[in-house]
Structure formats: structure tokens, C-alpha cells
Design a protein around this motif. Structure first.
Motif, mmCIF file in Angstrom:
data_model
loop_
_atom_site.group_PDB
_atom_site.id
_atom_site.type_symbol
_atom_site.label_atom_id
_atom_site.label_comp_id
_atom_site.label_asym_id
_atom_site.label_seq_id
_atom_site.Cartn_x
_atom_site.Cartn_y
_atom_site.Cartn_z
ATOM 1 N N LYS A 168 -5.033 17.911 3.671
ATOM 2 C CA LYS A 168 -6.025 18.898 4.079
ATOM 3 C C LYS A 168 -7.355 18.494 4.099
ATOM 4 O O LYS A 168 -8.341 18.685 5.108
ATOM 5 C CB LYS A 168 -5.848 20.083 3.082
ATOM 6 N N TYR A 169 -7.725 17.510 3.045
ATOM 7 C CA TYR A 169 -9.357 17.132 2.910
ATOM 8 C C TYR A 169 -9.739 15.812 3.388
ATOM 9 O O TYR A 169 -10.648 15.519 3.971
ATOM 10 C CB TYR A 169 -9.752 17.572 1.683
ATOM 11 N N PHE A 170 -8.701 14.933 2.857
ATOM 12 C CA PHE A 170 -9.067 13.565 3.068
ATOM 13 C C PHE A 170 -8.023 12.675 3.743
ATOM 14 O O PHE A 170 -7.430 11.604 3.201
ATOM 15 C CB PHE A 170 -9.505 12.857 1.836
ATOM 16 N N PRO A 171 -7.210 13.032 4.787
ATOM 17 C CA PRO A 171 -6.144 12.714 5.516
ATOM 18 C C PRO A 171 -6.287 11.045 5.596
ATOM 19 O O PRO A 171 -5.390 10.366 5.312
ATOM 20 C CB PRO A 171 -5.992 13.356 6.827
ATOM 21 N N ASP A 172 -7.314 10.718 6.167
ATOM 22 C CA ASP A 172 -7.540 9.150 6.459
ATOM 23 C C ASP A 172 -7.598 8.285 5.244
ATOM 24 O O ASP A 172 -7.342 7.217 5.420
ATOM 25 C CB ASP A 172 -8.712 9.011 7.323
ATOM 26 N N ALA A 173 -7.670 8.858 3.974
ATOM 27 C CA ALA A 173 -7.602 8.131 2.938
ATOM 28 C C ALA A 173 -6.094 7.876 2.312
ATOM 29 O O ALA A 173 -5.992 6.944 1.556
ATOM 30 C CB ALA A 173 -8.554 8.717 1.818
ATOM 31 N N ILE A 174 -5.357 8.646 2.670
ATOM 32 C CA ILE A 174 -4.031 8.634 2.297
ATOM 33 C C ILE A 174 -3.244 7.375 2.196
ATOM 34 O O ILE A 174 -2.947 6.431 1.351
ATOM 35 C CB ILE A 174 -2.905 9.945 2.702
ATOM 36 N N PRO A 175 -3.119 6.806 3.809
ATOM 37 C CA PRO A 175 -2.499 5.405 3.957
ATOM 38 C C PRO A 175 -3.275 4.364 3.221
ATOM 39 O O PRO A 175 -2.656 3.549 2.723
ATOM 40 C CB PRO A 175 -2.626 5.381 5.252
#
Ligand code: FAD
Ligand code: EGU
Length: 472
Positions: free
Chosen positions: A259-266
Motif C-alpha cells: 500500500k505505501y512502499f510497493p517499490d521497496a518490496i522486491p
């Protein structure tokens, strides 16, 4: 410890953290007999170092202090320059905002390494002794006698001419101050906690652009990432303890990040994220203000012991390092006469440390209240444009704080003054536009009948009427 037989006095630095270790160098350079007392074991031997935040932003004030003891080059060479912030929008777009001109940057430095280097440097002075495994339990404000506890439970009683409290936000030295008359003290825990997560390298390279302070501003939630020499990033997630508590399973962590930091997941890694989120509980942040910083000619507080600030200006260590220079300057001015130096130090330094404590708290409230990525980009761009247009008149606050040694309280005053100038500028610009517009209109009166019909057509359209009201 034998004292008073020698002409140079004995200085006990309590706390061998960042400020204590640097301060030991300052006092040793002046020829004092310096004894550092540190609770922990020698971190240069310890395998894992527990403690707050893995890396820190080092800026001008901190660098100037390191320069005084000949450490600047060494530390800078082990840091990673950050020339700009990189703002991450919720949709994954990254926008850089430079800190200043080319060559103006802050540095990401490793806390443990910095601490080790400072201890190593302190030890190069023959007149300095480091005493690890010495936890200050108490001291006597009349006699200056200190009591330390050793890991085996034994106690050591030690005397010194001057006690320098550099023992951090929960200072044991400061406890005696609380018993003094006319000592002011306040501490505030903010509702936010922080958690550190590591972003590993991708194919042996940094997962994101290296020379940036990466920021994900999301009002209540915020994440910041600083680069490390091993090509990892340390991400620090800031959010209210309440929100930390709501996330109880790995899937909820992912849902939250989605929801908030999608680009950080991978980049952090799905599995690592699920695991690391639960490794350590969120850490608290406290703001401490007090005054004065001294008791007689016996004791003085510096660094977090005197002023713990919330980390929303990246200035805690920098301010603590600057404390050391300010004290040193006053020592020079007053010939190392503690009975004159200590009160002067309190008089000069308290307003500045209080100013940075207030600024950091203000920025925390501001970011939490309405700073999303768009607002952050907008504000910083406006700051930079105004500075570009009037480089001598308008200097962004963060520039004064980060890239100069302008006294913190003066930076705040100047900031308020600039605000007035900007508001006046805007007022005059608006007034000018209205007046100018009116003059143009008076000199060239528009032909009403030409204006009327289109205006009314527009109104009708807006109101959704099909018929014309021209003839009413
Ligand atoms: P500390 O680093 O806390 O050191 C105190 C030392 O005293 C420790 O070694 C401790 O073991 C010892 N000690 C404690 N009690 C006793 C005792 N009773 N007897 C003997 N020894 C004792 N600052 C920046 O400038 N830039 C940043 O980017 C930045 N980021 C931050 C991010 C976070 C999340 C946090 C929490 C802080 C950040 N800071 C930053 C602030 C910075 O960490 C502190 O200001 C700095 O560590 C203060 O140094 P200090 O030596 O005064 O205290
Ligand atoms: C927070 C946690 C960006 C390290 C303040 C800026 C910080 C740091 C900013 C942490 C922000 C905030 C400034 C620097 C720095 C910005 C600054 C904050 C380093 C106003 C390891 N802040 N920080 N301001 O301008 O002056 O880039 O944990 F998100 S460096 Cl909160 Cl310059």
C-alpha cells in the motif's frame, strides 16, 4: 587516579560513544589527563554491536569538529556522499532534489565504524586512557567522586577534576543535575517508533542509486534509506507504535508495504521483509531538553546527554560534535579556567541546542501532518528557486543547518525573517498585479456589451441552463 600533583587536570569523559570518543580527543589535544569510562565492552573487539541506527548523515558541523582533531579526511573517505534526496512517489516514480550546488553533499557514515575510529584516535594520545566495562552508577556533585560498576559486580570509585557527561539520552551523569535547584528539564517521547531493514545489493551492486538519501514521505508513515559501503542500504521505517502493533503477520507486512512502499518490496525481498520486520521491536524516540549544562566547575553535559533530539533533521550527532568545538573555543577564550568556561558554555550553547531540538520536533510534526511526496518535492523546489533568485537574501533553513555553522538559534531567527520577506514579497506581487491590472482596465475600458454575452453564456453553461438570460 592520582591528581592535583600534576599541573594538568584530570578529565573524566563518561560515555565512549560518538561524542565521548571525539571529546576525549579534544581534551587530550589540550594536554589533559583524559579517562574515558564506557559501560560496554570495547566495540573494536566485539563481533556484533547493538545500538541505535546503523548509519547516520554526517554534515558540515560534524565534519568541522572532526577536522579539529585531524579526523575529517579519514572519516569522509569512509563515507558515501549523498548529493541529493531521492523522493519515491507511491507509484514508484523517483525524483531527485539536490542538496545544493555541485559538490555540496552530506555523507552516509557507519556508526560503529565511526565510533571505532574515534576510539582508536583517542587512544593515540599518551595522556588518554580508555576504560571499558565501567558503568557509571552515581556520582557526588559536591566531591565529584564517581562510582562505577564492573561486569563482575565489583565497584570502582574514581575522582576527577572535571566530569564530562557524554553518556547519551538516558545519561546517568544528568541524574545529579535533577537534584539541583533551578535546573530545567523536559523529555518527550513521540508517538512514532522506528525500525531498521536492510536492502541487499542486486548482482553485487546497490539496489537503488547510491549517492542519494532515499525518502518515501507518506505523512504518518515515512521511510528513509542511506547507503552503506557494503552496497546495502539501511532503510529506516518511521510510524506510530499503534500502527506497528497492528501488523502481526508476514502477510500483513507485505500488505502494508504494498500500500505505501510497493517499490521497496522486491528490493528488500519479500521473504526478508516478512522475517526482518519481526526481528526487533520498533524503537522509541525521545527529545530531551535541559539547562544549564554544568554544575559549578565540576561537571558538564554534552551530546545526547544534554540534548537528545528526534532524528528528523539528521542533526543529533552533528550537534553533539559541534558541542565539542564550542566548548573548545570557550576553553581557549577563558584559559581553561573551568569555573569560567562551564557557565559560559551553558550560556552560549543552550539556546542553540534548544533551537535544533525544536526544529527537529517541528519537522517531525510537519512531516507527519502533511508531507507526502508531492508536497515535499514542491516545497524543496520552491526553496531552491527562491534561493536561486535571491542567493544572498533567501537561504533555505536546511542549508543553514546542514551546510554552515550558523548558530542554530540564528538560523531559526533568520528563517522567520525570510518568511516575512517572502510573505511581503508575495503580498506586494499580488497587490502590484491587482493595481497594475486595474490601471490597464481603466485606461482601456473593455466594451461591456462584447464581454457580457460570452460571460453570461459561460455562466449559463456552468449552471446548466439551456436558455439565455441575456435580456433580464
Ligand atoms: P550515544 O551515541 O548514545 O553514546 C552514549 C555512550 O555512553 C554509549 O556508548 C553508552 O554505552 C555510554 N553510556 C551510557 N550510559 C553510561 C553509563 N552510565 N556509564 C558509562 N557509559 C555509559 N544524528 C545525526 O547527526 N545524523 C543522523 O542521520 C542521525 N540519524 C539518527 C537516526 C536515528 C533513528 C536515531 C535514533 C538517531 C539519529 N541521530 C542522527 C542521532 C545520533 O544517533 C545521536 O545524536 C548520537 O548518537 C549522540 O551521541 P552521544 O555520544 O551523545 O550518545
Ligand atoms: C532521518 C532519519 C529529509 C537519517 C528531514 C530531509 C534523517 C536522517 C530533512 C535518519 C527528511 C527529513 C536533513 C538532511 C536528514 C532533507 C534535513 C533525516 C538524515 C530537513 C538514519 N535530514 N536526515 N531535512 O532535507 O535537513 O533531505 O535515520 F526526510 S539529512 Cl525528515 Cl540534510
Amino acid at each position: 587516579m592520582e591528581e592535583s600533583t600534576k599541573e594538568k587536570k584530570v578529565v573524566a569523559v563518561v560515555g565512549g560513544g560518538l561524542v565521548g570518543a571525539l571529546n576525549a580527543c579534544f581534551f587530550a589535544k589540550r594536554g589533559f589527563h583524559v579517562h574515558v569510562f564506557e559501560t560496554r565492552d570495547d566495540i573494536r573487539q566485539a563481533k556484533i554491536v547493538k545500538g541505535r541506527s546503523i548509519n547516520l548523515a554526517l554534515s558540515h558541523r560534524g565534519r568541522q569538529s572532526l577536522k579539529h582533531v585531524g579526523m575529517e579526511e579519514k572519516i569522509v573517505s569512509q563515507g558515501i556522499p549523498m548529493n541529493a534526496r531521492m523522493i519515491h512517489s507511491p507509484n514508484g516514480v523517483q525524483s531527485p532534489i539536490p542538496y545544493g550546488k555541485k559538490g555540496q553533499y552530506i555523507l552516509s557514515v557507519d556508526r560503529a565504524n565511526l565510533n571505532k575510529e574515534l576510539l582508536k584516535e583517542a587512544e593515540t594520545y599518551a595522556n588518554t586512557k580508555l576504560n571499558f566495562d565501567h558503568k557509571l552508577q552515581d556520582w557526588n556533585a559536591e566531591s565529584g567522586l564517581m562510582t562505577f560498576i564492573r561486569p563482575d559486580g565489583s565497584k570502582a570509585q574514581i575522582e576527577a577534576d572535571l566530569i564530562v557527561g557524554c553518556d547519551g539520552a538516558f545519561s546517568a551523569v544528568r541524574k545529579q543535575f535533577l537534584r539541583q535547584s533551578r535546573f530545567n528539564y523536559s523529555q518527550t517521547y513521540i508517538p512514532h517508533g522506528y525500525m531498521e531493514l536492510t536492502m541487499p545489493p542486486v548482482n553485487g551492486e546497490f539496489a537503488m542509486k547510491a549517492n542519494y538519501l532515499h525518502i518515501w514521505p507518506r505523512n504518518t508513515f515515512m521511510m528513509i534509506a542511506l547507503p552503506n559501503l557494503d552496497k546495502t542500504f539501511t532503510c529506516t521505517l518511521f510510524m506510530p507504535f499503534e500502527e506497528f502493533a497492528k501488523i502481526t503477520t508476514g502477510d500483513e507486512v507485505i500488505e502494508f508495504f504494498q500500500k505505501y512502499f510497493p517499490d521497496a518490496i522486491p528490493l528488500i525481498g519479500l521473504d526478508a521483509l516478512k522475517r526482518d520486520y519481526f526481528r526487533l521491536p520498533a524503537q522509541a524516540m525521545v527529545s530531551v531538553k535541559c539547562s544549564p549544562y554544568h554544575i559549578g566547575d565540576k561537571c558538564v553535559l554534552m551530546g545526547d546527554a544534554a540534548h537528545a533530539v528526534v532524528p528528523f533533521y539528521g542533526q543529533g550527532m552533528n550537534a553533539g560534535f559541534e558541542d565539542c568545538i564550542v566548548f573548545d573555543e570557550i576553553m581557549e577564550q577563558f584559559n581553561e579556567d573551568f569555573s569560567a568556561v562551564l557557565p559560559e558554555y551553558s550560556r552560549v550553547r543552550v539556546p542553540d541546542d534548544h533551537a535544533i531540538a525544536d526544529l527537529a520536533m517541528y519537522n517531525y510534526i510537519e512531516m507527519r501532518a502533511h508531507v507526502n511526496s508531492k508536497w515535499f518535492l514542491f516545497r524543496k523546489r520552491v526553496d531552491n528557486i527562491l534561493h536561486f533568485l535571491m542567493p544572498k537574501t533567501i537561504i533555505p533553513l536546511y542549508t543553514m543547518v546542514t551546510f554552515t555553522r550558523t548558530r542554530y538559534h540564528e538560523a531559526v531567527n533568520r528563517w522567520h525573517w525570510q518568511d516575512k520577506v517572502i510573505n511581503r514579497g508575495l503580498f506586494f506581487a499580488a497587490t502590484g498585479a491587482i493595481l497594475g491590472g486595474s490601471i490597464v482596465l481603466i485606461k482601456n475600458p473593455p466594451q461591456i456589451n462584447k464581454l457580457r454575452i460570452p460571460t453570461e453564456k459561460l455562466l449559463n453553461k456552468l449552471a446548466g441552463f439551456g436558455t439565455s438570460l441575456t435580456h433580464i
